[in-house]
Write an enzyme that holds these catalytic residues in place. Structure first.
Site, PDB file in Angstrom:
ATOM      1  N   HIS A  78       0.827  -1.212   0.000  1.00  0.00           N
ATOM      2  CA  HIS A  78       0.000   0.000   0.000  1.00  0.00           C
ATOM      3  C   HIS A  78       0.853   1.251   0.000  1.00  0.00           C
ATOM      4  O   HIS A  78       1.963   1.264   0.542  1.00  0.00           O
ATOM      5  CB  HIS A  78      -1.021  -0.007   1.142  1.00  0.00           C
ATOM      6  CG  HIS A  78      -0.449   0.083   2.521  1.00  0.00           C
ATOM      7  ND1 HIS A  78      -0.228   1.287   3.154  1.00  0.00           N
ATOM      8  CD2 HIS A  78      -0.078  -0.873   3.400  1.00  0.00           C
ATOM      9  CE1 HIS A  78       0.250   1.056   4.376  1.00  0.00           C
ATOM     10  NE2 HIS A  78       0.367  -0.246   4.551  1.00  0.00           N
TER      11      HIS A  78
ATOM     12  N   ASP B 244      -0.498   4.469   0.755  1.00  0.00           N
ATOM     13  CA  ASP B 244      -0.967   5.507   1.671  1.00  0.00           C
ATOM     14  C   ASP B 244      -0.203   5.371   2.992  1.00  0.00           C
ATOM     15  O   ASP B 244       0.282   4.282   3.322  1.00  0.00           O
ATOM     16  CB  ASP B 244      -2.476   5.390   1.920  1.00  0.00           C
ATOM     17  CG  ASP B 244      -2.888   4.033   2.482  1.00  0.00           C
ATOM     18  OD1 ASP B 244      -2.406   3.004   1.972  1.00  0.00           O
ATOM     19  OD2 ASP B 244      -3.675   3.989   3.455  1.00  0.00           O
TER      20      ASP B 244
ATOM     21  N   GLU C 253      -5.122   1.455   2.867  1.00  0.00           N
ATOM     22  CA  GLU C 253      -4.923   0.456   3.906  1.00  0.00           C
ATOM     23  C   GLU C 253      -5.042   1.062   5.286  1.00  0.00           C
ATOM     24  O   GLU C 253      -5.564   0.465   6.216  1.00  0.00           O
ATOM     25  CB  GLU C 253      -3.549  -0.216   3.739  1.00  0.00           C
ATOM     26  CG  GLU C 253      -3.359  -1.487   4.563  1.00  0.00           C
ATOM     27  CD  GLU C 253      -2.912  -1.253   6.003  1.00  0.00           C
ATOM     28  OE1 GLU C 253      -3.053  -2.155   6.822  1.00  0.00           O
ATOM     29  OE2 GLU C 253      -2.427  -0.141   6.310  1.00  0.00           O
TER      30      GLU C 253
END
Ligand SMILES: [Zn+2]
Length: 470
Positions: free
Chosen positions: A87, A89, A152
């Site tokens: 992920h 983020d 996430e």
């Protein structure tokens, strides 16, 4: 064909670091205020996704952007699909950093920056792993996708959206937790119970519980709890009683007196909700103290609910839901959030982690039945089923072999109470990037990952991808 994966990856170290720093410099924190079509989680998150897609494009991989929710880079050919899930983020930076969180730098052999460990550093390691496999033109009989998630840290809306439109890999791993290999995770059930506090007149000599509050999140042990008491009782005596209680139990707290009320503050110790017994739950301490007072009927009800069913009952025994299996062990309950207002809202948020053999509906029913007499009803739930991959599955045995070859250590299989990104995959395990004994700085200030660990992880991911897809 024998390849020295570590040696090959060491050659790429400078480029790997340079690209990782560029990715880390993008402040990819969820920002709904800049969300738009194609960028549902904000401008910077979309920018991080585009950055990875561009890298994949330049490396000759097939790429796909799934409307900004997620994307993937693909190599290989075949009907079967191997997934590597990362992920892009990150959580907000927070305070207290030694160097600016979005100006990544290497100090003492460690890469510092928000996301260095969780999960942009490992994402870049996985990309270089795929790139190495591709550049060596190794024959693959399966497709491999590096799946790029972007939500996430919040609500996993990325994966819901992505897997409604794209194929679920036949098997895969996520470099978003710990080495060696996490094969099983408990079921997760967050329950919010709510009701209305009554507005009854206190009897003589009773304190009125005007407000009680503790905690911010279901999955954290509350560090602070406060209660507001009103009434004509002896304030001096009460303060003295409180001091004695704190001393006896060796906990910190204080009392604050005002014209029309007395505020008691309790200080516990925060801890992750998966190990509630390792924290010091401020709400539980305060409930134990309040048990010694005579309170108005409605306040008394709330406090006795806490004492009867939650305080120090971390295995759920006092809620009637204690259970365990030999895969992931015992159920745990964390009382994470408490709110009570006289004549107004009352609320409890529990974070329950249950064994793979457990039934979440039954757990929920039992909890509600126990707390209903106190005026509380289930208002909201958030449920994630448990997750496990059989230890004899080729995914597991292959990753074990890779880990042992590279580290010389036994690849113990771990079973945990936490939730990793692996459960977004049907058949998935967590595989790194944090080696045993290393400090876990995810979500903290001065987040970092040792550069050598990053390179070693990348070498292992390359071999793993090749072995799984050859
Ligand atoms: Zn993560």
């Amino acid at each position: 064909m024998t390849i020295d994966w570590q040696q090959e990856m060491v050659k790429q170290k400078d480029e790997l670091l340079a690209r990782a720093k560029e990715l880390l410099a993008i402040e990819s924190v969820l920002d709904e205020s800049t969300a738009k079509e194609g960028a549902p989680f904000g401008k910077k998150v979309a920018q991080a996704l585009q950055y990875m897609l561009d890298l994949g494009e330049a490396a000759g991989m097939k790429t796909k952007n799934v409307e900004g929710y997620a994307g993937h880079l693909e190599i290989g050919e075949g009907d079967e699909l191997i997934g590597v899930l990362v992920h892009l983020d990150v959580v907000p930076a927070g305070e207290g950093w030694s160097s600016p969180p979005f100006e990544p730098e290497v100090r003492d052999g460690k890469l510092y920056g928000r996301g260095a460990l969780d999960d942009k550093g490992p994402a870049m390691a996985a990309f270089f792993a795929m790139k190495l496999v591709k550049e060596r033109n190794l024959p693959l009989s399966k497709k491999v996708r590096l799946i790029l998630g972007t939500d996430e840290e919040s609500q996993w809306r990325d994966m819901d959206y992505y897997f409604e439109r794209e194929a679920m890999p036949d098997m895969g791993f996520t470099p978003d937790a710990d080495f060696p290999i996490i094969v099983a995770e408990k079921g997760l059930l967050d329950v919010t119970l709510a009701g209305e506090g009554a507005m009854e007149d206190p009897a003589d000599g009773e304190w009125i519980l005007a407000e009680f509050e503790a905690g911010q999140r279901a999955n954290m042990v509350p560090e602070l709890a406060r209660v507001r008491l009103e009434g004509d009782g002896d304030v001096f005596e009460l303060k003295e009683k409180y001091q004695d209680f704190l001393l006896q139990r060796r906990i910190r707290g204080y009392a604050e007196e005002a014209d029309d009320h007395l505020m008691l503050v309790m200080q516990g110790q925060a801890h992750h909700g998966s190990e509630p017994e390792k924290g010091s739950n401020a709400a539980y301490h305060l409930a134990l103290f309040l048990k010694e007072l005579s309170l108005d009927a409605s306040g008394e009800r709330y406090v006795s609910m806490l004492n009867r069913h939650l305080v120090d009952s971390f295995d759920g025994a006092n809620l009637g839901i204690a259970q365990s299996d030999d895969q992931v062990g015992a159920l745990t309950v964390n009382g994470g959030v408490f709110r009570y207002r006289r004549g107004g809202e009352q609320l409890v948020k529990l974070n329950i982690r249950y064994p793979l053999s457990g039934d979440h509906k039954q757990i929920l029913q039992t909890v509600e039945k126990q707390l209903q007499p106190f005026g509380l009803k289930v208002a909201d739930i958030d449920h994630k089923a448990g997750h496990a991959v059989d230890e004899s599955h080729p995914l597991v045995t292959t990753l074990q072999k890779v880990y042992e070859e590279h580290t010389g250590e036994k690849a113990e299989l771990r079973r945990i109470g936490g939730a990793t990104y692996a459960r977004a995959l049907k058949t998935g395990v967590a595989f790194g990037p944090l080696f045993p004994g290393r400090k876990d700085t995810a979500h903290q200030k001065d987040e970092h990952l040792a550069v050598d660990d990053l390179v070693l992880a990348a070498a292992m991911y390359a071999q793993a991808i090749y072995e799984l897809a050859k």
